[in-house]
Design an enzyme around this catalytic site. Structure first.
Site, PDB file in Angstrom:
ATOM      1  N   GLN A 152       0.911  -1.083  -0.052  1.00 52.81           N
ATOM      2  CA  GLN A 152      -0.245  -0.067   0.087  1.00 52.81           C
ATOM      3  C   GLN A 152       0.899   1.376   0.057  1.00 52.81           C
ATOM      4  O   GLN A 152       0.388   2.357  -0.305  1.00 52.81           O
ATOM      5  CB  GLN A 152      -1.025   0.059   1.255  1.00 52.81           C
ATOM      6  CG  GLN A 152      -2.008  -1.074   1.134  1.00 52.81           C
ATOM      7  CD  GLN A 152      -2.851  -1.080   2.241  1.00 52.81           C
ATOM      8  OE1 GLN A 152      -3.234  -2.035   2.937  1.00 52.81           O
ATOM      9  NE2 GLN A 152      -3.638   0.209   2.589  1.00 52.81           N
TER      10      GLN A 152
ATOM     11  N   ARG B  36      -9.320  -0.402   7.060  1.00 51.62           N
ATOM     12  CA  ARG B  36     -10.190   0.536   6.497  1.00 51.62           C
ATOM     13  C   ARG B  36     -10.725   1.790   7.425  1.00 51.62           C
ATOM     14  O   ARG B  36     -11.967   2.155   7.586  1.00 51.62           O
ATOM     15  CB  ARG B  36     -11.631  -0.060   5.849  1.00 51.62           C
ATOM     16  CG  ARG B  36     -12.072   0.875   4.833  1.00 51.62           C
ATOM     17  CD  ARG B  36     -13.269   0.226   4.364  1.00 51.62           C
ATOM     18  NE  ARG B  36     -13.998   1.062   3.040  1.00 51.62           N
ATOM     19  CZ  ARG B  36     -14.216   0.392   1.921  1.00 51.62           C
ATOM     20  NH1 ARG B  36     -14.263  -0.874   1.946  1.00 51.62           N
ATOM     21  NH2 ARG B  36     -14.544   1.065   1.001  1.00 51.62           N
ATOM     22  N   CYS B  37      -9.724   2.049   8.226  1.00 51.72           N
ATOM     23  CA  CYS B  37     -10.043   3.387   9.126  1.00 51.72           C
ATOM     24  C   CYS B  37      -9.030   4.099   9.443  1.00 51.72           C
ATOM     25  O   CYS B  37      -7.821   3.540   9.114  1.00 51.72           O
ATOM     26  CB  CYS B  37     -10.621   3.078  10.356  1.00 51.72           C
ATOM     27  SG  CYS B  37      -9.454   2.669  11.721  1.00 51.72           S
TER      28      CYS B  37
END
Ligand SMILES: Cc1cc2nc3c(=O)[nH]c(=O)nc-3n(C[C@H](O)[C@H](O)[C@H](O)COP(=O)(O)OP(=O)(O)OC[C@H]3O[C@@H](n4cnc5c(N)ncnc54)[C@H](O)[C@@H]3O)c2cc1C
Lengths: 289, 800
Positions: free
Chosen positions: B238, B385-386
């Site tokens: 990522q 996802r935060c």
């Protein structure tokens, strides 16, 4: 997640298949739809040296009616069961159960023979075969025999199937006219094995139950046929009291293990709850209630 | 000079397809055809495959590793252990949180499925055959699984390697299993507010350990070119540049000799931020063998060894007056980080941005204390996802507000309206240290309440309760903090968390742009092209966006924490504006006009008050042929953007559930999600992000948990058991929006990717608990599996 090395065989006849099964003994494994066996192989929980694929074997696939019986070839897929007009009319619990097994991809490959022969308590078809009083036609080197589904299952992954036998077909006595049948399965999501599930078949006459059969899935080492639950319905109008008694009998028979699907207490209660629902649904479908 | 036929203004805008257009994603053409290029699609000549021998124990000494039988397997070339990596100093690696993590078990295993040896073979099957035959002799040690016992005096020491250290990268600690203590807020004032308050509530709330479980697991192909000494690693990264720097720091290779490439990535959700033993082992194996080496995780490996999320054991308290006006918030958290602190957060923030705990509410004072501990579980603590522990904070405050509503008998919508930070209070300084940029919470909530007919739902609920039926209405009005971040308070291994964009305009007026971020399904190729399209008046279709190759992309900190649009998106707009400034000078030169007389008109500069104009396309050609004498040729630039603040997206969600009182089955009847992410670049992409995030939130709330038994066996780490909802279970999502632009972002945008996960989870729990609220229930533990809900039904005898 890679299987060990194996040799692949694709016989065309039952005789060839039996010869290969005989030849490889416990080194060999019959491959049908592969949707229980292949995952086990990828986890290396099964490491057969030889796979004997029965998908090309003639005569193992299809659904036919015979006098007083429905006969389903072992290699018939769940999708074929689901889409069979004949079963929908004569034995609707089979397509009803098939629709609750896994997902369309699995059903396109997975076979009814594999589901019944596998011996995993999570499989849905064994309980169905128990309530329908089906027999499994097993063929080995010395010939053919029939074993009742109610007697076939001995423990987790242990069945009456001998190492050198092949399940050829499943014979189901034609269900009584007007019988109601239902399968109720509680699961976490599509493609999951049951938290608990129950199959019920019952016949009614003059508002009373004349015949009943009840079996449950995934709350014991095998699917469980529960005569006491059926007895609780026999001769009754299948009212709330009778249904409660049948559910009680089921909960007494259930022996689930605790796993991620729930505690023993919960899964036992759900076996009862699914039984209540299955009976209620079967009752609503039975003629003469 | 006009080089297009006369188009209307609308046609010109439509041709550009810029900000605000719901364009289909450029990426989809290849993905829906199965033509994506994921790391496992990469096949290099002579490539070898690696697989791990993993620990069967949670806590044990490794007495011996016998590789003899494995080495005899045809195709197996090497079995690498910590002993082999030690001379290269690669047997341990630094983590993003300042700790060290074992690459391969060094004398000891700390969690089940920890990597012990790396088997390298000519194909994947042979590698696994080899793995099966490596014999590891263990001496079992008592495992420490419950974090609540980690700091007990006699607790088993998990990390002998750091047992004596005064700190492990994140400040002072006081026990061998203690990682850090982090406090924020005014403790004395908070305690005083609690002392004086009419009403206080307290609730123990666990946000269980779950896992981002991207559809594509982690993996890489490492390839050392022995001739020119350059190491190329293709992988599921990522943050490719960070990985390059970390690899350089670990191996001593110059960064110029390292190329990191992130190909298409099949979802990351935080799981693919950190560095894993597989990357190091594949690289080491490639260096040693001279062949490219591929490592791809299995699903079980992914769920049991690469980064998990959450595992926050929280006690939250609110002090309030009788009307439910909140006076103070207090939280104590025990954070289970597993065996190594591989928490992936900006380094100054051991508990991430958890102090966003005040949420959307004007809370005068607060105090938070977080203690991190080691346990014999897989390492991690990533943001699933935060934005860095924002989910945990949002869950806690949204739950606490509901508990307070029940205690004060104030309606759950009303109590929020009473406590919201008001629109005129922005920029708003929170008592826990943040400056919220913009927001309008009352408008958002009121819009949602009207849309779902909240009053009607409450009436229906009351009628149902009369009949013994269980219906719950859950509200979540969350505020996020995303877009890490301002370099003054955000860094990773010392690197400021800016981000970047380089834009080149080609002579014929098309564009390539490269960014320091990396899409994993967020649609960057589409969205960032739209920003440039609007800024430069060049059609989106003619703009290529590239990310992920460190040899070509400008340095960036990667994609996670909803930072791409807030940070790299800002860099993109600013780079485009720099280009437009230069283009303006070229336009003036070509049109023989003064720069001051030019005005921008969608896709061209025109001379004010005349019909003279020149399109961006024509300017591009001029940039390579006809520039003013004192100007360099070309039309390209790079922008590095250091955001002045985070962005604070928010939303108002309502969830309506019905509960089967016999089975515990929860049916989500309605889910209405209003999100405000400021300027909306591509509404279709935004909807897609919200659908995906809500589906994850649904998964987390109703079933996801990585469970360990008391001996440290990890249970159910496969997709049969780990709850990844399918289309069949997933509820229907209704989406809505308001637009409150970000005042400090060049185009007013905030992040959106994570809001639905952050805000969705409490909406589900709040709805489920609300179904039982009339019976005095204030909290029910996540995940709300059928069995868990049934426990409450059974305790209350509702299932009879
Ligand atoms: C995601 C997923 C979800 C699933 N969910 C369910 C579910 O909800 N309910 C359910 O019931 N099942 C479920 N299954 C299992 C699925 O139904 C399998 O297809 C079935 O259990 C086995 O049938 P098969 O044809 O695939 O057999 P295979 O996997 O090929 O074989 C299974 C076993 O039976 C033996 N065998 C197969 N055919 C014969 C034969 N004719 N004679 C002798 N031995 C034979 C094989 O040797 C093997 O030991 C699921 C599977 C998957 C992958």
């Amino acid at each position: 997640m890679t299987p060990g090395a194996f040799e692949y065989h694709r016989p065309n006849t039952v005789e060839e298949a039996l010869a290969l099964i005989e030849r490889f003994g416990d080194e060999g494994k019959v491959l049908a739809g592969g949707h229980s066996l292949v995952p086990m192989m990828k986890l290396r929980l099964a490491e057969p040296a030889h796979l004997i694929d029965i998908n090309a074997v003639g005569g193992l696939r299809g659904i036919r009616g015979e006098a007083g019986a429905i006969v389903i070839g072992a290699a018939t897929t769940q999708s074929e069961i689901l889409n069979s007009g004949m079963l929908l009319e004569k034995c609707p619990i089979l397509p009803e159960a098939a629709a609750q097994i896994a997902d369309p991809q699995v059903r396109n490959c997975g076979t009814i023979g594999g589901n019944c022969a596998n011996g995993d308590p999570g499989n849905d078809d064994p309980a169905i075969m128990m309530v329908l009083d089906a027999s499994y036609v097993l063929r080995g080197p010395i010939g053919e025999r029939q074993v009742s589904a109610r007697k076939f299952y001995q423990g987790v992954y242990t069945t009456a199937l001998e190492e050198n036998e092949l399940l050829i077909e499943i014979r189901i006595p034609a269900p009584a006219k007007g019988a109601g049948m239902a399968y109720r399965k509680l699961k976490r999501k599509v493609g999951d094995y049951a938290i608990a599930a129950a199959a019920a078949v019952l016949s009614m006459s003059g508002g009373r139950c004349t015949d009943a059969a009840i079996a449950i899935t995934n709350v014991g080492d095998t699917a469980l046929f529960v005569p006491a639950a059926a007895n609780a319905l026999q001769g009754t109008p299948v009212d709330a009291t009778a249904i409660a008694a049948a559910a009680q009998a089921v909960m007494a028979a259930a022996e689930p293990v605790e796993d991620l699907r729930g505690t023993v207490e919960y899964r036992t209660a759900m076996a009862g709850q699914m039984t209540r629902q299955a009976i209620a649904s079967a009752l609503s479908r039975a003629v003469g209630s | 000079m006009s080089d297009t036929r006369e188009m209307t203004l609308e046609e010109r805008e439509a041709t550009i397809g810029g900000i605000g257009t719901a364009r289909k994603r450029k990426e989809d053409a290849r993905f829906i055809r199965g033509q994506g290029n994921y790391v496992d699609d990469i096949k290099l000549p002579g490539m070898l495959h690696g697989d791990f021998v993993r620990s069967s124990h949670a806590h044990a000494l490794v007495k011996s590793i016998d590789t003899e039988a494995a080495l005899k397997v045809p195709g197996v070339l090497a079995v690498v252990t910590a002993k082999d990596l030690e001379p290269l100093n690669l047997h341990w690696m630094p983590t993003l949180a300042g700790d060290m993590a074992a690459v391969l078990a060094d004398k000891k295993v700390h969690f089940q499925n920890q990597e012990i040896a790396f088997v390298v073979a000519t194909d994947r099957y042979a590698a696994t055959d080899g793995v099966q035959l490596v014999e590891v002799e263990y001496e079992a040690l008592p495992p420490l699984i419950d974090p609540k016992t980690a700091l007990d005096p006699g607790a088993p020491v998990i990390r002998d390697d750091v047992a004596e250290n005064e700190e492990v990268g994140q400040g002072k600690r006081h026990h061998p299993n203690h990682i850090f203590e982090w406090q924020v807020g005014d403790e004395a004032a908070t305690d005083a507010a609690f002392e004086a308050a009419d009403i206080t509530i307290s609730e123990d709330i666990l946000y269980p350990r779950c896992h981002p479980s991207p559809l594509e697991t982690c993996g890489c192909v490492a390839s050392m070119d022995a001739v020119n000494g350059k190491l190329t690693v293709y992988g599921t990264f990522q943050a490719p540049h960070v990985i390059r720097t970390v690899v350089s720091l670990i191996t001593g290779l110059e960064e110029s000799k390292i190329r990191i490439v992130s190909p298409d990535i099949g979802g990351g959700f935080g799981n693919k931020v950190g560095a894993y033993p597989g990357y190091i082992c594949a690289a080491a194996a490639s260096i040693v063998t001279g062949h490219p080496v591929k490592w791809i995780e299995s699903r079980i490996d992914n769920l049991t060894s690469t980064a998990f999320a959450r595992d926050y054991h929280m006690t939250g308290e609110l002090a309030a007056d009788k009307d439910g006006k909140i006076l103070a918030v207090r939280a104590k958290v025990l954070a289970d980080h597993g065996a190594f602190n591989t928490h992936a957060q900006p380094m100054k923030w051991p508990a991430g941005l958890f102090n966003i705990l005040t949420g959307s509410y004007d809370i005068p004072v607060g105090h938070v204390k977080v203690d991190g501990v080691y346990t014999n579980k897989a390492p991690g603590g990533v943001a699933y996802r935060c934005s860095f522990r924002v989910t945990e904070a949002a869950y806690l405050i949204e739950r606490l507000v509901d508990v307070l509503a029940q205690k004060t008998s104030v309606d759950k919508a009303e109590i929020r309206l009473r406590n919201f930070v008001q629109p005129e209070q922005f920029p708003y300084k929170s008592s826990l240290g943040w400056e919220y940029d913009s927001g309008d919470y009352p408008t958002a909530l009121k819009k949602v309440l009207a849309a779902v007919d909240y009053e009607g739902l409450r009436r229906e609920q009351a009628e149902k309760r009369e009949k013994g039926e269980l219906m719950g209405i859950g509200i979540s009005t969350f505020t996020e903090i995303v877009g890490a971040g301002p370099v003054r308070n955000c860094d990773i291994v010392g690197l400021g968390m800016f981000d970047s964009c380089e834009i080149r305009v080609h002579p014929t007026g098309s564009v390539i742009a490269r960014l320091g971020t990396k899409s994993q399904g967020q649609g960057h190729e589409t969205t960032f092209a739209q920003i440039i399209a609007t800024e430069l008046g060049i059609p989106s279709d003619n703009i290529t966006v590239e990310e992920g190759d460190t040899d070509t992309a400008p340095y960036g900190l990667g994609t996670y924490g909803s930072r791409s649009t807030p940070v790299a998106g800002a860099a993109t707009a600013r780079a485009a504006r720099k280009i437009r400034e230069k283009a303006k000078k070229i336009a003036a030169h070509v049109l023989e006009a003064s720069v001051d007389d030019l005005e921008w008109d969608v896709d061209r500069f025109k001379v004010t008050g005349s019909d003279l104009s020149i399109t961006m396309k024509a300017i591009a050609m001029a940039a390579y042929s006809n520039v003013p004498e004192d100007m360099e040729h070309g039309l390209e630039t790079t922008d590095y953007y250091n955001p002045p603040n985070f962005t604070y997206p928010f939303g108002a969600y309502v969830c309506v559930v019905e509960i089967d009182r016999f089975t515990g089955d929860v049916k989500v009847r309605r889910f209405y999600a209003l999100d405000d992410c400021g300027t909306r670049i591509n509404p279709m992409v935004i909807d897609g992000q919200i659908h995906g995030g809500l589906t994850e939130a649904f998964g987390i709330a109703l079933g996801q948990q990585i469970i360990y038994d008391e001996t440290g066996n990890v249970l159910g780490a496969n997709l049969m058991d780990y709850f990844l909802p399918t289309a069949v279970e997933t509820p229907k999502w209704e989406t809505d929006f308001t637009v409150t632009p970000c005042p400090h972002h060049p185009i007013g945008a905030k992040g959106i990717g994570e809001s639905p996960n952050v805000g969705g989870v409490p909406a589900f729990t709040n709805a489920i608990v609300d179904a039982f609220a009339h019976l005095g229930v204030t909290h029910m533990p996540m995940p709300h599996t059928q069995g868990a809900v049934w426990r409450t039904l059974n305790e209350l005898s509702l299932n009879k």
